[in-house]
Design an enzyme around this catalytic site. Structure first.
Site, mmCIF file in Angstrom:
data_model
loop_
_atom_site.group_PDB
_atom_site.id
_atom_site.type_symbol
_atom_site.label_atom_id
_atom_site.label_comp_id
_atom_site.label_asym_id
_atom_site.label_seq_id
_atom_site.Cartn_x
_atom_site.Cartn_y
_atom_site.Cartn_z
ATOM 1 C CD GLU A 225 -2.782 -1.312 0.089
ATOM 2 O OE1 GLU A 225 -3.019 -0.282 -0.574
ATOM 3 O OE2 GLU A 225 -3.260 -2.425 -0.201
ATOM 4 C CB CYS A 259 -1.008 7.153 1.047
ATOM 5 S SG CYS A 259 -2.489 6.307 1.638
#
Length: 485
Positions: A225, A259
């Site tokens: 991720e 993110c």
């Protein structure tokens, strides 16, 4: 459950190997993991976070120098508990075997096929610093739901939170179930090289390459991720003020240290002034002051502060239009214990600037203009595939055109970041923004082995059709009947 065998503060490779060996042995001895045990473990994880939410929030603030307590409660407490609750609610349904179709004609004679979801074993979870709790306990929801045991490596960038999680986990779980390890990059390198049954890593693309290389020696499957530069496209069909409120409402979360944070925004050329003026006014409404404002978080440490300042210095040197949104004109040159940077717009930056080459991951956002939406599409497609793409618009044809002609980990329409809160959607990137996904049922499947099970009919079809040597006319006739277009 209280465990007195707390993992050591400075773990060695032997410490981690011993924990892995013990957990794997117990996985083998345990066999099938009941729904009741999985639910119990998920319940204990929920208790851990809920019961200790105040100290977790305080510790996050210590690690960051300052972090908005409300944002910590939203992102690291509420969001994480929701992941665990969703898995707890649905795990019994997810565990059910899936019926599959046996081939004709065996299916008519009693042959059956199914898939059973079996725990993989021991999963290594490597979290990151921007959401130190969420990036380990959110994947843990799927890991526990799938019936696995876990070893966790916390980020050294937020050491106090890592220490707290190790202490709390030892109070609610045996280290045979979940073990937490802390330490620097050397510990992280040794951890990622352990022969886990699966590894999930959240963090930077540069580190992910090392994780993947280390895991390859053990043929360990990996979920990554990562991040990247997530673009926003604002259509002419969408009200500017509403777009500004939603984009910057997401950008100020953890001051862009997310993110999924919007990285650069495309606005119609003739709406640039309206957009930047609306942004400036909206930020002033949310943060009339910044330096001592409890709602405005700090950049996590000096290294990341200097990284962001270097991006801005590079942009200014190359002639960028850099606009610091500092309504009270506060002086940030002498800060003690924090590294706050006012939200800063970089308007129409050139592609050779660092702000357009690097993931920003902080309170900086780039604004670019466009004339035709295909210009935005071409720009996005010429660059690494992002973790998320955001589209603001009321034109359904244009919306579908963008969806059809771009590739990203996910898309949120008419907002930013919110897709991550939908537990029924897979969460993950593609290419440089990640591989694999988790959350909800997708997380359960990621951390489960889908075991194919076939039960043959009582009739021996091979013998009946002459398909056992020595082959002869019967086999020829059977094969002629079988092989068709």
């Amino acid at each position: 459950m209280t465990n007195l065998n707390i993992t050591p503060a400075n773990p060695t490779l032997d410490d981690m190997r011993a924990t892995l060996d013990r957990q794997r042995q117990l996985c083998t001895e345990e066999g099938a993991v009941s729904a009741e045990l999985r639910i119990d473990r998920l319940s204990r994880a929920i208790d851990l976070i809920f019961d200790n939410r105040d100290i977790i929030v305080d510790t996050l603030t210590q690690d960051f120098g300052h972090r908005s307590s409300h944002q910590s409660l939203m992102s690291d407490i509420y969001a994480t508990i929701e992941c665990l609750k969703h898995s707890k609610k649905h795990v019994k349904k997810w565990m059910k075997a899936e019926k599959r179709s046996a081939p004709f004609p065996m299916n008519l004679m009693g042959a059956k096929a199914r898939v059973e979801f079996q725990p993989k074993g021991v999963v290594g979870i490597i979290g990151t610093w921007n959401f130190p709790l969420n990036t380990v306990f959110s994947p843990l929801a799927g890991v526990l739901a799938a019936g696995n045991r876990a070893m966790i490596k916390c980020s050294e960038v937020t050491p106090k939170t890592g220490e707290l999680l190790a202490t709390l986990t030892a109070k609610y779980f045996s280290s045979d179930e979940i073990a937490v390890f802390n330490g620097g990059p050397d510990v992280g390198a040794q951890f990622s090289a352990l022969p886990f049954d699966h590894i999930i890593f959240t963090g930077a693309t540069s580190i992910a390459r090392h994780i993947l290389r280390a895991a390859s020696d053990n043929l360990t499957p990996v979920t990554l991720e990562l991040g990247g530069k997530s673009p926003v496209i604002v259509s002419e069909s969408y009200p500017i003020q509403e777009a500004v409120e939603r984009i910057f409402g997401g950008k100020i979360l953890n001051v862009g240290q997310v993110c999924l944070s919007p990285d650069y925004v495309f606005v119609p050329e003739d709406q640039l002034t309206a957009f930047t003026e609306a942004a400036s006014a909206y930020i002033a409404t949310m943060f009339p002051t910044v330096r001592d404002n409890p709602d405005y978080s700090s950049v996590v440490n000096e290294r990341h502060y200097q990284r962001l300042q270097s991006y801005l210095a590079d942009a200014r040197e190359k002639g960028a239009d850099v606009r610091e949104l500092n309504p009270a004109n506060e002086d940030f040159s002498q800060q003690q214990g924090t590294f706050k940077i006012p939200l800063t717009l970089v308007v129409n930056p050139s592609d050779d600037m660092l702000v357009m080459q690097e993931e920003l991951f902080g309170p900086i956002i780039c604004i670019k203009t466009y004339r035709q939406v295909d210009d935005c599409i071409n720009y996005v497609n010429a660059r690494p595939r992002p973790l998320a793409l955001y589209y603001f618009g009321k034109n359904k044809t244009e919306q579908q055109h963008i969806l059809d002609h771009t590739v990203s980990g996910a898309v949120t329409i008419n907002d930013v970041i919110f897709h991550v809160s939908c537990e029924d959607l897979p969460f993950g990137g593609i290419g440089p923004s990640g591989m694999g996904n988790y959350h909800g049922a997708d997380g359960f499947k990621t951390f489960s082995h889908a075991k194919a099970i076939y039960k043959q009919s009582n009739i021996n079809f091979q013998k009946l059709g002459g398909m056992i040597p020595p082959y002869g006319d019967k086999a020829d006739k059977t094969l002629k009947a079988m092989i068709r277009k």
